[in-house]
Design a protein around this motif. Structure first.
Motif, PDB file in Angstrom:
ATOM      1  N   PRO A   1       0.814  -1.228   0.000  1.00 44.55           N
ATOM      2  CA  PRO A   1       0.000   0.000   0.000  1.00 44.55           C
ATOM      3  C   PRO A   1       0.843   1.272   0.000  1.00 44.55           C
ATOM      4  CG  PRO A   1      -0.894  -1.592   1.561  1.00 44.55           C
ATOM      5  CD  PRO A   1       0.427  -2.132   1.113  1.00 44.55           C
ATOM      6  N   VAL A   2       1.961   1.260   0.722  1.00 44.53           N
ATOM      7  CA  VAL A   2       2.835   2.438   0.752  1.00 44.53           C
ATOM      8  C   VAL A   2       3.473   2.647  -0.619  1.00 44.53           C
ATOM      9  CG1 VAL A   2       4.930   3.423   1.755  1.00 44.53           C
ATOM     10  CG2 VAL A   2       3.287   2.232   3.220  1.00 44.53           C
ATOM     11  N   ALA A   3       3.989   1.575  -1.220  1.00 43.01           N
ATOM     12  CA  ALA A   3       4.633   1.693  -2.531  1.00 43.01           C
ATOM     13  C   ALA A   3       3.638   2.151  -3.595  1.00 43.01           C
ATOM     14  CB  ALA A   3       5.255   0.355  -2.928  1.00 43.01           C
ATOM     15  N   GLN A   4       2.418   1.632  -3.548  1.00 41.40           N
ATOM     16  CA  GLN A   4       1.407   2.044  -4.526  1.00 41.40           C
ATOM     17  C   GLN A   4       1.082   3.524  -4.379  1.00 41.40           C
ATOM     18  OE1 GLN A   4      -1.850  -0.663  -3.832  1.00 41.40           O
ATOM     19  NE2 GLN A   4      -1.067  -2.178  -5.260  1.00 41.40           N
ATOM     20  N   PHE A   5       0.945   3.981  -3.142  1.00 48.15           N
ATOM     21  CA  PHE A   5       0.647   5.399  -2.928  1.00 48.15           C
ATOM     22  C   PHE A   5       1.779   6.281  -3.436  1.00 48.15           C
ATOM     23  CE2 PHE A   5       1.484   9.025  -0.064  1.00 48.15           C
ATOM     24  CZ  PHE A   5       0.451   9.849  -0.484  1.00 48.15           C
TER      25      PHE A   5
END
Length: 224
Positions: A151-155
């Motif tokens: 989720p962090v990388a996608q954001f």
């Protein structure tokens, strides 16, 4: 991710609009992103190379020029120099992110990243680009190699338009394990494939013989 996501536009048959989106994205693309954009352009135009996009008829060209005028205003605003207040906001956000990087637990929470980076006025495009430039050498490689949760990388990939991070965050996780039900079925199949094991009856036979000898001895003593 399809070609329209990479180009940053809705699906369209307008080749001129596709070309404009391609050229706009190329201004900020790295070498790897440039290759992805080239491939996306070919897919969107049915195989036409980016350098040979045909000119549009006059009515379409007029519409294109109008869109270019509007977009140039947005781009010029995004690329303008920051004033003193905006530069201070950028520095403060970068300091907060670097402090976040020192906390292994909090840096795993996508909500904290969003709270810092999406706080106005840091969410404005000119400030966002300056923040991205400051953080890219440290943050982008970590987002690409899986140091952050998905989720962090996608954001980060979406917020900073880092195409390589977007692609990496959508790749399947090689560490995924099979479902528990599948594991049980596989174990049952493995057991069924094994040959039956021979049962050793000799300990039982020897036990019976010893028992009979003891009984015979007892009855023989009683008879005497």
């Amino acid at each position: 991710m399809n070609c329209w996501d990479i180009l940053g536009i809705e699906p369209t048959g307008d080749r001129e609009r596709i070309r404009q989106a391609y050229e706009r994205q190329m201004k900020f693309a790295s070498d790897n992103e440039a290759q992805a954009l080239e491939q996306a352009f070919r897919e969107a135009t049915g195989g036409m190379p980016a350098a040979s996009a045909a000119a549009q008829p006059e009515p379409v060209a007029q519409e294109v020029r109008r869109e270019q005028t509007e977009e140039s205003g947005v781009e010029s605003n995004a690329e303008r120099a920051l004033d003193a207040h905006e530069a201070q906001v950028v520095r403060e956000v970068v300091i907060q992110i670097k402090a976040l990087m020192n906390d292994n637990q909090r840096q795993q929470d996508a909500g904290i990243w969003k709270a810092i980076l999406c706080e106005p006025p840091a969410d404005q495009l000119p400030l966002r680009r300056e923040i991205a430039k400051s953080l890219e050498p440290q943050i982008r490689p970590m987002a690409e190699n899986g140091s952050f949760p998905r989720p962090v990388a996608q954001f980060l990939g979406d917020w900073f338009d880092w195409f390589s991070v977007r692609e990496a965050s959508h790749e399947p996780d090689p560490r995924n394990y099979p479902d528990e039900e599948v594991s049980r079925e596989q174990a049952s199949a493995d057991q069924a494939d094994q040959p039956p094991q021979m049962v050793n009856f000799w300990p039982a036979v020897i036990g019976w013989i010893v028992g009979l000898v003891i009984l015979a001895t007892l009855f023989g003593g009683m008879g005497g």
